[in-house]
Write a protein that holds these residues in place. Sequence first.
Motif, PDB file in Angstrom:
ATOM      1  N   PRO A 154     -24.352   9.230  21.076  1.00  0.00           N
ATOM      2  CA  PRO A 154     -23.306   9.651  20.244  1.00  0.00           C
ATOM      3  C   PRO A 154     -21.906   9.477  21.266  1.00  0.00           C
ATOM      4  N   ALA A 155     -20.900   8.946  20.799  1.00  0.00           N
ATOM      5  CA  ALA A 155     -19.772   8.896  21.283  1.00  0.00           C
ATOM      6  C   ALA A 155     -18.458   9.611  20.416  1.00  0.00           C
ATOM      7  N   ILE A 156     -18.038  10.659  21.067  1.00  0.00           N
ATOM      8  CA  ILE A 156     -17.013  11.709  20.239  1.00  0.00           C
ATOM      9  C   ILE A 156     -15.647  11.758  20.860  1.00  0.00           C
ATOM     10  N   LEU A 157     -14.678  11.558  19.844  1.00  0.00           N
ATOM     11  CA  LEU A 157     -13.475  11.874  20.417  1.00  0.00           C
ATOM     12  C   LEU A 157     -12.952  13.373  20.279  1.00  0.00           C
ATOM     13  N   ALA A 158     -12.148  13.787  21.259  1.00  0.00           N
ATOM     14  CA  ALA A 158     -11.875  15.185  21.074  1.00  0.00           C
ATOM     15  C   ALA A 158     -11.062  15.135  19.566  1.00  0.00           C
ATOM     16  N   PRO A 159     -11.173  16.032  18.843  1.00  0.00           N
ATOM     17  CA  PRO A 159     -10.634  16.431  17.504  1.00  0.00           C
ATOM     18  C   PRO A 159      -9.280  16.379  17.589  1.00  0.00           C
ATOM     19  N   SER A 160      -8.599  16.823  18.732  1.00  0.00           N
ATOM     20  CA  SER A 160      -7.056  17.080  18.543  1.00  0.00           C
ATOM     21  C   SER A 160      -6.464  15.563  19.079  1.00  0.00           C
ATOM     22  N   GLU A 161      -7.363  14.889  19.589  1.00  0.00           N
ATOM     23  CA  GLU A 161      -6.813  13.216  20.047  1.00  0.00           C
ATOM     24  C   GLU A 161      -6.747  12.382  18.801  1.00  0.00           C
ATOM     25  N   TYR A 162      -8.090  12.999  17.877  1.00  0.00           N
ATOM     26  CA  TYR A 162      -8.330  11.935  16.839  1.00  0.00           C
ATOM     27  C   TYR A 162      -7.115  12.246  15.817  1.00  0.00           C
ATOM     28  N   LYS A 163      -6.867  13.657  15.516  1.00  0.00           N
ATOM     29  CA  LYS A 163      -5.842  13.965  14.731  1.00  0.00           C
ATOM     30  C   LYS A 163      -4.377  13.393  15.012  1.00  0.00           C
ATOM     31  N   ALA A 164      -4.138  13.404  16.451  1.00  0.00           N
ATOM     32  CA  ALA A 164      -2.829  12.743  16.619  1.00  0.00           C
ATOM     33  C   ALA A 164      -2.679  11.349  16.257  1.00  0.00           C
ATOM     34  N   TYR A 165      -3.917  10.857  16.843  1.00  0.00           N
ATOM     35  CA  TYR A 165      -4.144   9.238  16.407  1.00  0.00           C
ATOM     36  C   TYR A 165      -3.747   8.893  14.790  1.00  0.00           C
ATOM     37  N   LEU A 166      -4.169   9.655  14.028  1.00  0.00           N
ATOM     38  CA  LEU A 166      -4.129   9.447  12.399  1.00  0.00           C
ATOM     39  C   LEU A 166      -2.686   9.844  12.263  1.00  0.00           C
ATOM     40  N   LYS A 167      -2.336  10.889  12.769  1.00  0.00           N
ATOM     41  CA  LYS A 167      -1.071  11.361  12.277  1.00  0.00           C
ATOM     42  C   LYS A 167       0.231  10.290  12.912  1.00  0.00           C
ATOM     43  N   LYS A 168       0.035   9.515  13.742  1.00  0.00           N
ATOM     44  CA  LYS A 168       0.834   8.432  14.468  1.00  0.00           C
ATOM     45  C   LYS A 168       0.643   7.200  13.772  1.00  0.00           C
ATOM     46  N   TYR A 169      -0.540   6.867  13.260  1.00  0.00           N
ATOM     47  CA  TYR A 169      -0.626   5.474  12.944  1.00  0.00           C
ATOM     48  C   TYR A 169      -1.171   5.187  11.563  1.00  0.00           C
ATOM     49  N   GLN A 170      -1.490   6.504  10.835  1.00  0.00           N
ATOM     50  CA  GLN A 170      -1.927   6.096   9.358  1.00  0.00           C
ATOM     51  C   GLN A 170      -0.873   6.111   8.437  1.00  0.00           C
ATOM     52  N   ILE A 171      -1.018   4.932   7.796  1.00  0.00           N
ATOM     53  CA  ILE A 171       0.106   4.799   6.693  1.00  0.00           C
ATOM     54  C   ILE A 171      -0.547   4.708   5.386  1.00  0.00           C
ATOM     55  N   ASN A 172       0.253   5.475   4.187  1.00  0.00           N
ATOM     56  CA  ASN A 172      -0.384   5.257   2.819  1.00  0.00           C
ATOM     57  C   ASN A 172       0.054   4.011   2.403  1.00  0.00           C
ATOM     58  N   ALA A 173      -1.351   3.403   1.748  1.00  0.00           N
ATOM     59  CA  ALA A 173      -1.336   1.887   1.394  1.00  0.00           C
ATOM     60  C   ALA A 173      -2.359   2.199   0.259  1.00  0.00           C
ATOM     61  N   THR A 174      -2.155   0.943  -0.694  1.00  0.00           N
ATOM     62  CA  THR A 174      -2.793   0.714  -2.010  1.00  0.00           C
ATOM     63  C   THR A 174      -3.170  -0.604  -1.815  1.00  0.00           C
ATOM     64  N   SER A 175      -4.306  -0.833  -2.747  1.00  0.00           N
ATOM     65  CA  SER A 175      -4.783  -2.107  -3.150  1.00  0.00           C
ATOM     66  C   SER A 175      -4.778  -2.346  -4.758  1.00  0.00           C
ATOM     67  N   TYR A 176      -5.500  -3.509  -4.877  1.00  0.00           N
ATOM     68  CA  TYR A 176      -5.474  -3.900  -6.432  1.00  0.00           C
ATOM     69  C   TYR A 176      -6.637  -4.580  -6.756  1.00  0.00           C
ATOM     70  N   ARG A 207      -8.234 -10.144  -2.420  1.00  0.00           N
ATOM     71  CA  ARG A 207      -8.119  -9.083  -1.447  1.00  0.00           C
ATOM     72  C   ARG A 207      -6.683  -8.791  -1.190  1.00  0.00           C
ATOM     73  N   SER A 208      -6.271  -7.429  -1.252  1.00  0.00           N
ATOM     74  CA  SER A 208      -4.904  -7.295  -1.113  1.00  0.00           C
ATOM     75  C   SER A 208      -4.683  -5.891  -0.494  1.00  0.00           C
ATOM     76  N   TYR A 209      -3.459  -5.654   0.071  1.00  0.00           N
ATOM     77  CA  TYR A 209      -3.155  -4.376   0.462  1.00  0.00           C
ATOM     78  C   TYR A 209      -1.723  -4.185   0.324  1.00  0.00           C
ATOM     79  N   CYS A 210      -0.949  -3.124   0.065  1.00  0.00           N
ATOM     80  CA  CYS A 210       0.376  -2.861  -0.018  1.00  0.00           C
ATOM     81  C   CYS A 210       0.702  -1.594   0.683  1.00  0.00           C
ATOM     82  N   GLU A 211       1.603  -1.747   1.783  1.00  0.00           N
ATOM     83  CA  GLU A 211       2.135  -0.731   2.438  1.00  0.00           C
ATOM     84  C   GLU A 211       3.603  -1.005   2.905  1.00  0.00           C
ATOM     85  N   ASN A 212       4.385  -0.023   3.141  1.00  0.00           N
ATOM     86  CA  ASN A 212       5.924  -0.022   3.546  1.00  0.00           C
ATOM     87  C   ASN A 212       6.323  -1.149   2.464  1.00  0.00           C
TER      88      ASN A 212
END
Length: 342
Positions: A164-186, A231-236
């Motif tokens: 197993p390789a585990i990222l610290a929960p606080s570090e992973y939460k910070a990663y998602l907060k900074k980089y995760q973008i709401n996106a959709t597909s069709y 294949r598609s994605y829509c963001e920003n």
Amino acid sequence: MKRIIPLIFVTLLFACKNHTETKRVKGNLNYATTAIKSGQISVTANLTATIKTQELQADLQLSNPGSTTLTISEIEIATTEGLRTIPKTGTASMILKPGENKAVLLNFQPLNELRENQLTGRNGYLKGVYNLLITYKTEEKESGSSADNSPAQTYKSPTIMSLPAILAPSEYKAYLKKYQINATSYSFNTKSDFTAKQKAYLTTLKQIKQPPFVFVSAQEIAISGVNFRLRSYCENDTLNAEIFIVNHSDFSLKINQEKLDIRYPGEPVSARSNALVKVEKISGSRKDPYEIEKGDRVLIRLKKPFKNKDDNAVLLFNKAFTLNNQIALFKNNIELVKVNLP
């Protein structure tokens, strides 16, 4: 003594160069791992992630503490959901003699979300937990099985070790907060009457000799030997779409790229002028990229501003692909359904 110093200096340089080839690489995300040791194999690992490239780098130290030969056939990275990925670069198979150690550096482009990959072609955001899977087997000796009664060598069944390789929960939460973008597909609307109408239309076309066939799934359309995958994605507020086409039929198609579009309800017709469409012939005849002959594989990319507040859109197909004499392959356009990405 003067002659010895340059020799020592060169030797030190050579040693340093060899060391840098297996040194641990620090990435944007650093996963915690625990060394694993058994009577057959010993493994220590360092796993890091580079956010820009979405790659994982695994720096492994492998050793054989046993008394027989150790064969490592495969090293993979896996999500907790069971999605496995083989290395993008690096050697993941080797043989270790008793007491032998080896350093291995592997790069992975991990498949993180299967559904997102099917919809968009992207692998999804990095995970907070991965498992390094090492498949190996060892020799065992059977006495008296050969002609001269010397021990015969056979191999035990392969074993898979999971580290197993585990990222610290606080570090992973910070990663998602900074980089995760709401996106959709069709996806294609499989509940519409498109299939019935298209099949009836094909019966009127003399250019198509085989019996009319139409099949529509969430991401693919099959029309009498021609397959289309979306294949598609829509963001920003920007839509990126790909249509991959494979022609297994006995007829050719012409691409009219200026007629191909994806539109949402209420979108002005003038918005088409802002669309960027590129056609690339992946394999097959190289005569004309806009001519799809039997055996050809073509990829069409479409990018455009897309501020769709509705749950539906339309893929304009009915004039984008034509047979001989400008006869359209599609009778109607096909409705798309919005899908929220994880």
